[in-house]
Design a protein around this motif. Structure first.
Motif, PDB file in Angstrom:
ATOM      1  N   LYS A   7      12.058  -4.171  15.710  1.00 39.57           N
ATOM      2  CA  LYS A   7      10.875  -3.570  16.332  1.00 39.57           C
ATOM      3  C   LYS A   7      11.105  -3.118  17.866  1.00 39.57           C
ATOM      4  O   LYS A   7      10.726  -2.115  18.089  1.00 39.57           O
ATOM      5  CB  LYS A   7       9.755  -4.515  16.298  1.00 39.57           C
ATOM      6  N   LEU A  63      12.945   0.039  17.964  1.00 37.56           N
ATOM      7  CA  LEU A  63      12.087   1.349  17.515  1.00 37.56           C
ATOM      8  C   LEU A  63      10.975   1.531  18.586  1.00 37.56           C
ATOM      9  O   LEU A  63      10.860   2.873  19.090  1.00 37.56           O
ATOM     10  CB  LEU A  63      11.314   1.009  16.190  1.00 37.56           C
ATOM     11  N   ASN A  64      10.735   0.658  19.317  1.00 38.34           N
ATOM     12  CA  ASN A  64       9.714   0.762  20.368  1.00 38.34           C
ATOM     13  C   ASN A  64      10.510   1.327  21.752  1.00 38.34           C
ATOM     14  O   ASN A  64       9.697   2.267  22.415  1.00 38.34           O
ATOM     15  CB  ASN A  64       9.030  -0.494  20.937  1.00 38.34           C
ATOM     16  N   GLN A 110      10.711   5.020  20.753  1.00 37.63           N
ATOM     17  CA  GLN A 110       9.671   6.109  20.842  1.00 37.63           C
ATOM     18  C   GLN A 110       9.160   6.064  22.423  1.00 37.63           C
ATOM     19  O   GLN A 110       8.743   7.159  22.913  1.00 37.63           O
ATOM     20  CB  GLN A 110       8.325   5.087  20.168  1.00 37.63           C
ATOM     21  N   ASN A 156       3.262  -0.050  14.216  1.00 41.89           N
ATOM     22  CA  ASN A 156       4.555   0.631  13.770  1.00 41.89           C
ATOM     23  C   ASN A 156       4.630   1.298  12.429  1.00 41.89           C
ATOM     24  O   ASN A 156       5.066   2.253  12.119  1.00 41.89           O
ATOM     25  CB  ASN A 156       5.925  -0.053  13.976  1.00 41.89           C
ATOM     26  N   LYS A 191       5.787   4.865  11.773  1.00 44.22           N
ATOM     27  CA  LYS A 191       5.230   5.874  12.652  1.00 44.22           C
ATOM     28  C   LYS A 191       6.379   6.646  13.422  1.00 44.22           C
ATOM     29  O   LYS A 191       7.562   6.133  13.699  1.00 44.22           O
ATOM     30  CB  LYS A 191       4.449   5.023  13.580  1.00 44.22           C
TER      31      LYS A 191
END
Length: 166
Positions: A27, A30-31, A34, A81, A124
């Motif tokens: 997570k 991924l953040n 992004q 997400n 996402k």
């Protein structure tokens, strides 16, 4: 028996901790990805908007600002997400509309989805990096106009999404 049961319980707890730690790491990664996408894209889009306003293209500027606002609304998604496929497709449509304006209509695009997949769950921002690659790398040396096609469909119980270019 008590010692063995205690050891099994401890192993189960350690396994759960490892899984939770791994999920948290994914997570976070991924953040971070992004967060890297958004500033560069925002800078370029604001540059397009300024240029449009300076050239008297107010209606086009309004369309790009609207698409940008929708793009970031979905990018944020209240910290989630996982979003519905329809939101992921709207996100990529807004991205494509902005890029389409930036590249002065050098490519066309279509987004097709079966109705039954629109409410399914998706990661996402899964499509946007693929579309970005199709624009930058797929059309880099093209003589003519580019074409990008985004599709979402279901086969049996599986969701499929694809990005293709000519």
């Amino acid at each position: 028996g008590t010692a063995v049961q205690g050891m099994v319980d401890r192993m189960r707890q350690l396994t759960e901790d490892m899984v939770r730690e791994h999920e948290q790491k994914q997570k976070s990664e991924l953040n971070a990805l992004q967060a890297q996408i958004n500033p560069h894209f925002l800078y370029n889009t604001l540059d397009i908007i300024v240029s449009m306003i300076e050239n008297g293209q107010r209606e086009d500027a309004v369309r790009v600002v609207t698409a940008l606002a929708r793009f970031f609304r979905i990018s944020l998604s209240k910290g989630r997400n996982i979003i519905p496929v329809k939101d992921e497709l709207e996100h990529v449509r807004n991205y494509l509309m902005i890029k389409h304006m930036r590249y002065k209509n050098k490519f066309s695009y279509t987004v097709e989805a079966e109705d039954e997949v629109l409410d399914l769950a998706s990661l996402k921002l899964i499509l946007q990096p693929l579309v970005e690659n199709a624009i930058y790398h797929g059309m880099e040396f093209m003589d003519g106009d580019g074409e990008i096609r985004i599709r979402a469909w279901r086969k049996d119980k599986d969701l499929f999404m694809s990005v293709s270019d000519n």
